[in-house]
Design a protein around this motif. Structure first.
Motif, PDB file in Angstrom:
ATOM      1  N   VAL A 231       0.857  -1.189   0.000  1.00 18.37           N
ATOM      2  CA  VAL A 231       0.000   0.000   0.000  1.00 18.37           C
ATOM      3  C   VAL A 231       0.893   1.238   0.000  1.00 18.37           C
ATOM      4  O   VAL A 231       1.582   1.498   0.992  1.00 18.37           O
ATOM      5  CB  VAL A 231      -0.927   0.015   1.227  1.00 18.37           C
ATOM      6  N   PRO A 232       0.914   2.006  -1.074  1.00 19.54           N
ATOM      7  CA  PRO A 232       1.780   3.190  -1.118  1.00 19.54           C
ATOM      8  C   PRO A 232       1.165   4.362  -0.359  1.00 19.54           C
ATOM      9  O   PRO A 232       0.124   4.901  -0.752  1.00 19.54           O
ATOM     10  CB  PRO A 232       1.882   3.488  -2.619  1.00 19.54           C
ATOM     11  N   VAL A 233       1.807   4.783   0.707  1.00 23.37           N
ATOM     12  CA  VAL A 233       1.270   5.887   1.490  1.00 23.37           C
ATOM     13  C   VAL A 233       1.245   7.174   0.670  1.00 23.37           C
ATOM     14  O   VAL A 233       0.378   8.032   0.866  1.00 23.37           O
ATOM     15  CB  VAL A 233       2.094   6.072   2.783  1.00 23.37           C
ATOM     16  N   GLU A 234       2.171   7.294  -0.294  1.00 22.45           N
ATOM     17  CA  GLU A 234       2.180   8.493  -1.138  1.00 22.45           C
ATOM     18  C   GLU A 234       0.891   8.610  -1.941  1.00 22.45           C
ATOM     19  O   GLU A 234       0.340   9.705  -2.110  1.00 22.45           O
ATOM     20  CB  GLU A 234       3.377   8.469  -2.095  1.00 22.45           C
ATOM     21  N   GLY A 235       0.409   7.477  -2.425  1.00 27.25           N
ATOM     22  CA  GLY A 235      -0.837   7.501  -3.194  1.00 27.25           C
ATOM     23  C   GLY A 235      -2.021   7.916  -2.346  1.00 27.25           C
ATOM     24  O   GLY A 235      -2.896   8.671  -2.797  1.00 27.25           O
ATOM     25  N   LEU A 236      -2.047   7.430  -1.102  1.00 24.81           N
ATOM     26  CA  LEU A 236      -3.151   7.794  -0.214  1.00 24.81           C
ATOM     27  C   LEU A 236      -3.155   9.295   0.063  1.00 24.81           C
ATOM     28  O   LEU A 236      -4.198   9.957   0.019  1.00 24.81           O
ATOM     29  CB  LEU A 236      -3.038   7.020   1.100  1.00 24.81           C
ATOM     30  N   ARG A 341     -17.562  10.160  -1.504  1.00 26.47           N
ATOM     31  CA  ARG A 341     -17.839   9.373  -0.308  1.00 26.47           C
ATOM     32  C   ARG A 341     -17.165   8.004  -0.385  1.00 26.47           C
ATOM     33  O   ARG A 341     -16.502   7.569   0.578  1.00 26.47           O
ATOM     34  CB  ARG A 341     -19.359   9.211  -0.142  1.00 26.47           C
ATOM     35  N   THR A 342     -17.310   7.345  -1.521  1.00 27.21           N
ATOM     36  CA  THR A 342     -16.672   6.032  -1.684  1.00 27.21           C
ATOM     37  C   THR A 342     -15.158   6.147  -1.586  1.00 27.21           C
ATOM     38  O   THR A 342     -14.483   5.306  -0.979  1.00 27.21           O
ATOM     39  CB  THR A 342     -17.062   5.426  -3.042  1.00 27.21           C
ATOM     40  N   THR A 343     -14.612   7.216  -2.174  1.00 33.42           N
ATOM     41  CA  THR A 343     -13.159   7.405  -2.154  1.00 33.42           C
ATOM     42  C   THR A 343     -12.645   7.622  -0.743  1.00 33.42           C
ATOM     43  O   THR A 343     -11.627   7.038  -0.334  1.00 33.42           O
ATOM     44  CB  THR A 343     -12.771   8.595  -3.047  1.00 33.42           C
ATOM     45  N   TRP A 344     -13.337   8.456   0.043  1.00 34.50           N
ATOM     46  CA  TRP A 344     -12.900   8.704   1.421  1.00 34.50           C
ATOM     47  C   TRP A 344     -12.944   7.419   2.240  1.00 34.50           C
ATOM     48  O   TRP A 344     -12.038   7.155   3.057  1.00 34.50           O
ATOM     49  CB  TRP A 344     -13.771   9.774   2.072  1.00 34.50           C
ATOM     50  N   ARG A 345     -13.980   6.616   2.050  1.00 36.05           N
ATOM     51  CA  ARG A 345     -14.066   5.351   2.785  1.00 36.05           C
ATOM     52  C   ARG A 345     -12.904   4.419   2.411  1.00 36.05           C
ATOM     53  O   ARG A 345     -12.295   3.779   3.283  1.00 36.05           O
ATOM     54  CB  ARG A 345     -15.398   4.672   2.489  1.00 36.05           C
ATOM     55  N   LEU A 347     -10.003   5.289   1.219  1.00 42.27           N
ATOM     56  CA  LEU A 347      -8.761   5.843   1.754  1.00 42.27           C
ATOM     57  C   LEU A 347      -8.623   5.538   3.245  1.00 42.27           C
ATOM     58  O   LEU A 347      -7.527   5.196   3.722  1.00 42.27           O
ATOM     59  CB  LEU A 347      -8.717   7.356   1.534  1.00 42.27           C
ATOM     60  N   ALA A 348      -9.711   5.656   3.975  1.00 41.53           N
ATOM     61  CA  ALA A 348      -9.664   5.388   5.409  1.00 41.53           C
ATOM     62  C   ALA A 348      -9.304   3.928   5.674  1.00 41.53           C
ATOM     63  O   ALA A 348      -8.472   3.626   6.547  1.00 41.53           O
ATOM     64  CB  ALA A 348     -11.005   5.736   6.044  1.00 41.53           C
ATOM     65  N   ALA A 349      -9.920   3.031   4.918  1.00 42.10           N
ATOM     66  CA  ALA A 349      -9.636   1.606   5.115  1.00 42.10           C
ATOM     67  C   ALA A 349      -8.177   1.282   4.791  1.00 42.10           C
ATOM     68  O   ALA A 349      -7.488   0.571   5.542  1.00 42.10           O
ATOM     69  CB  ALA A 349     -10.573   0.773   4.238  1.00 42.10           C
ATOM     70  N   LEU A 350      -7.671   1.816   3.682  1.00 44.44           N
ATOM     71  CA  LEU A 350      -6.286   1.552   3.298  1.00 44.44           C
ATOM     72  C   LEU A 350      -5.310   2.191   4.274  1.00 44.44           C
ATOM     73  O   LEU A 350      -4.239   1.633   4.558  1.00 44.44           O
ATOM     74  CB  LEU A 350      -6.028   2.071   1.881  1.00 44.44           C
ATOM     75  N   ALA A 351      -5.668   3.365   4.799  1.00 46.76           N
ATOM     76  CA  ALA A 351      -4.802   4.019   5.778  1.00 46.76           C
ATOM     77  C   ALA A 351      -4.692   3.178   7.048  1.00 46.76           C
ATOM     78  O   ALA A 351      -3.611   3.072   7.644  1.00 46.76           O
ATOM     79  CB  ALA A 351      -5.338   5.407   6.105  1.00 46.76           C
ATOM     80  N   VAL A 352      -5.812   2.572   7.477  1.00 45.94           N
ATOM     81  CA  VAL A 352      -5.783   1.702   8.651  1.00 45.94           C
ATOM     82  C   VAL A 352      -4.887   0.493   8.381  1.00 45.94           C
ATOM     83  O   VAL A 352      -4.058   0.104   9.224  1.00 45.94           O
ATOM     84  CB  VAL A 352      -7.213   1.260   9.031  1.00 45.94           C
ATOM     85  N   VAL A 353      -5.040  -0.114   7.204  1.00 41.90           N
ATOM     86  CA  VAL A 353      -4.202  -1.264   6.838  1.00 41.90           C
ATOM     87  C   VAL A 353      -2.730  -0.866   6.863  1.00 41.90           C
ATOM     88  O   VAL A 353      -1.877  -1.582   7.406  1.00 41.90           O
ATOM     89  CB  VAL A 353      -4.600  -1.808   5.450  1.00 41.90           C
TER      90      VAL A 353
END
Length: 726
Positions: A231-236, A341-345, A347-353
């Protein structure tokens, strides 16, 4: 042609397809020739280039037809048959190289057409499918890449297997549809089908492209699950910023991301290449000069056309990468803004991972990727360090104990003697130990010791640690001559622009005639002339050589030495000569290797005609490491035999010869972590010369044992000048 097209004539798109057809015929001609006699490197490059242009034009003719509103059934059929013919021609070329089963790729379209005679239901038109176009394009691209020889055979075969399976699936899909509709009336309307990829698929592809660009899998030390699922943090972060920006700001950010990702991809590629072939990292400030030098090496070893095609292909690949990544970034940013809305969700899930994996660490920690940010930070730090090093090395160059020593106080222990500094290309420690081929080289050296002793020579040998590995021999030359550690292009440029005393300038100040014999040089060298200040430069253009080239080497080492003897050493009533002599027959790709001939027959070099054809062929070291190691050992044995023959055929008690390797060979010869040590030998018939260096502790003979002394190469100048100062 349909009635309207017969009346109007071929449209613009048809002329593009006709051009493709001509290119496909040319590819077929070369492919058939290759069945009779394998194509050489140049003709293979021509075939691949023609195929590449034809494949690119395949995307152009449809675009032209749509833009000019000249699409027609004839044009579509013409395009399809041209595709099929090009694929068939490429499969004919690739099949003898990688397996005759590859012919199935080229034959499938024609087998399908032949099957329509006994099975009339196969003639029913099928709905258009975008996926079928993708599969057809994949066949051409995979075959062209396989034909180029750029991939290892195993990788190329795997790609061809995947391409064949995709082709079988595509034809199978159409055949199954025709079977299910075999009873339909002939005039039954076709479903609309698909002529463009689904928008969701395009968006997913754009996300995947950016994802891989920002967090490429780490494959150097093996491929694991964490290397792929990263998961690239730069992309998030960038996507979150894009959501907060207005439309124009998102567009600007997407463009910057595309360009930035391209730059990072280029830096990663250069870094991997430098690490593999030069055993060091790529330096942004100084190493861009390797690109033209690499072009020159490719031109000298493979020919002008392959070098030009490689350069054009590299530039086109970078341009295509920049275009693709920028368009992907624009697509992702626009889609994210349309579905915030879908994008923020997501992003949040990937950030947690990412956070959890980073906290857990270990193998799972590899999922939390920040490689692009790390590469950027490392590059910035490297640039800062290199700028600081400029000032450090300036002080090194200025701190020169010999800068103020008068010429009449230099090298008095060598007055009246010719001194040859002989650079032995790619002659590394691996040639003498820790390799399966070392015994064959050691055998030549042991016999050489006996020959030299019989001829009255004395010798001492050791090892030097070179500032370079695998290539860039000029860094070694500059380091040894100047006594300053020039281990980068930046430092080397500083050295050439300095007034630091070199061995050449010291000999010149002491009254020697100074000469460079550089057979690899094909053009003027004003920077070297300004720094070294040699009296004469003998290169590939002015030594009267009329023989063939041997891979990279413009002439055999035997001719280089014979011309030096005739032009500089044989004349009477002359000043003593100091000569730097480059022997390049042992330069990559180490084949073909010349044959040693009687010295009186050397002449203008035409005696070497026919030898390249009789010699071994150059091979890819990654594909055939044992073969390239065998070629390397053969070239080292040849150069040593040539040197030994020169020294024993033309002995001179007033000659001192220093033989030194410039660097270890590439890693596919030397293996992993071989170090940077190279052998060095001093030979002379005058025992006084050897007596002066006894304090060095070097070993007798021309074969240094594994426990022989090891110096840094920048220590040679000062110790040499001190040993022969009086």
């Amino acid at each position: 042609m349909d009635r309207d097209q017969r009346r109007a004539g071929p449209g613009p798109a048809d002329w593009v397809t006709a051009t493709r057809a001509v290119l496909a015929v040319a590819v077929a001609v070369l492919a058939v020739r290759g069945l009779v006699e394998p194509l050489d490197t140049t003709l293979t490059a021509v075939l691949v280039a023609l195929a590449a242009v034809a494949l690119v034009l395949d995307a152009v003719d449809g675009w032209v037809a749509r833009r000019t509103a000249t699409a027609s059934a004839f044009g579509a059929r013409f395009d399809m048959e041209t595709d099929a013919f090009l694929i068939a021609a490429l499969s004919v070329h690739v099949a003898p190289l990688l397996g005759w089963w590859v012919l199935a790729i080229g034959a499938m379209r024609y087998a399908y057409v032949l099957a329509q005679r006994p099975l009339p239901w196969l003639r029913r038109p099928t709905p258009p499918r975008y996926w079928a176009k993708v599969v057809a394009a994949v066949q051409g691209v995979v075959l062209a890449v396989a034909a180029s020889g750029l991939l290892p055979d195993s990788t190329a075969r795997s790609a061809l297997v995947v391409a064949l399976l995709l082709l079988v699936e595509s034809f199978g899909h159409d055949v199954l549809w025709q079977w299910r509709h075999r009873g339909d009336p002939a005039d039954a309307p076709l479903p609309a089908g698909t002529t463009e990829p689904p928008p969701r698929l395009v968006t997913l592809a754009a996300v995947a492209v950016l994802w891989v660009a920002l967090a490429p899998p780490r494959v150097v030390d093996g491929l694991g699950l964490a290397d792929v699922v990263r998961v690239p943090v730069e992309g998030l972060v960038l996507l979150a910023v894009a959501l907060l920006l207005p439309a124009r700001g998102r567009l600007v950010l997407a463009g910057a991301v595309g360009v930035g990702a391209t730059v990072l991809a280029v830096l990663r590629g250069l870094g991997l290449g430098f690490d593999l072939y030069l055993d060091r990292s790529f330096h942004v400030l100084g190493d861009w000069s390797y690109l033209p030098k690499g072009f020159e090496v490719l031109r000298d070893t493979e020919g002008t056309l392959p070098a030009v095609l490689a350069a054009v292909g590299l530039a086109a690949a970078v341009a295509a990468l920049a275009t693709g990544l920028t368009r992907a970034a624009v697509r992702v940013a626009r889609t994210a803004a349309e579905h915030p809305r879908t994008t923020w969700r997501s992003l949040a899930a990937l950030a947690v991972v990412w956070a959890v994996c980073a906290a857990v660490g270990g193998p799972v920690g590899g999922v939390a990727a920040a490689g692009s940010a790390g590469l950027l930070a490392d590059t910035v730090e490297q640039v800062r360090a290199d700028r600081d090093d400029t000032y450090v090395f300036t002080r090194v160059l200025e701190d020169d104990d010999y800068a103020r020593v008068p010429g009449d106080e230099l090298l008095r222990g060598l007055r009246g003697k010719d001194v040859l500094l002989v650079w032995f290309e790619s002659y590394g420690r691996v040639a003498l130990e820790d390799s399966w081929f070392a015994p064959s080289v050691v055998d030549v050296l042991e016999r050489g010791d006996r020959q030299l002793a019989a001829a009255g020579y004395h010798s001492r040998s050791a090892f030097l640690t070179s500032p370079t590995f695998g290539a860039a021999s000029w860094l070694a030359h500059g380091t040894l001559q100047s006594g300053a550690w020039a281990d980068s292009e930046q430092r080397y440029a500083q050295l050439l622009d300095s007034n630091r005393v070199s061995l050449t300038s010291a000999f010149a100040d002491a009254g020697w005639r100074t000469v460079f014999a550089v057979p690899a040089n094909t053009r003027d060298w004003p920077e070297g002339a300004a720094y070294y200040g040699f009296d004469a430069l003998h290169d590939s253009r002015n030594v009267g050589y009329r023989g063939p080239e041997f891979g990279y080497a413009s002439m055999p080492d035997q001719y280089t030495l014979d011309h030096l003897r005739r032009a500089e050493l044989a004349p009477a009533d002359r000043a003593p000569v100091f000569a730097e002599v480059d022997l390049v027959s042992s330069h990559h790709p180490w084949a073909p290797v010349p044959e040693l001939v009687p010295w009186p027959q050397v002449g203008d070099g035409s005696v070497f005609d026919g030898m390249p054809e009789r010699g071994a062929e150059a091979v890819d070291g990654d594909d055939e490491p044992e073969a390239v190691q065998r070629n390397y050992a053969t070239s080292v044995r040849y150069t040593w035999r040539t040197l030994l023959s020169f020294l024993t055929t033309w002995p001179d008690p007033d000659r001192v010869v220093i033989v030194v390797g410039d660097h270890q060979p590439h890693s596919f010869v030397s293996g992993p972590s071989p170090g940077r040590d190279v052998p060095v030998t001093v030979l002379a018939q005058d025992p006084e010369v050897i007596r002066r260096i006894e304090g060095w502790g070097w070993q007798p003979g021309i074969h240094p044992d594994p426990d022989a002394p090891v110096w840094r190469m920048d220590q040679v100048r000062d110790r040499f000048l001190a040993a022969f100062a009086r």
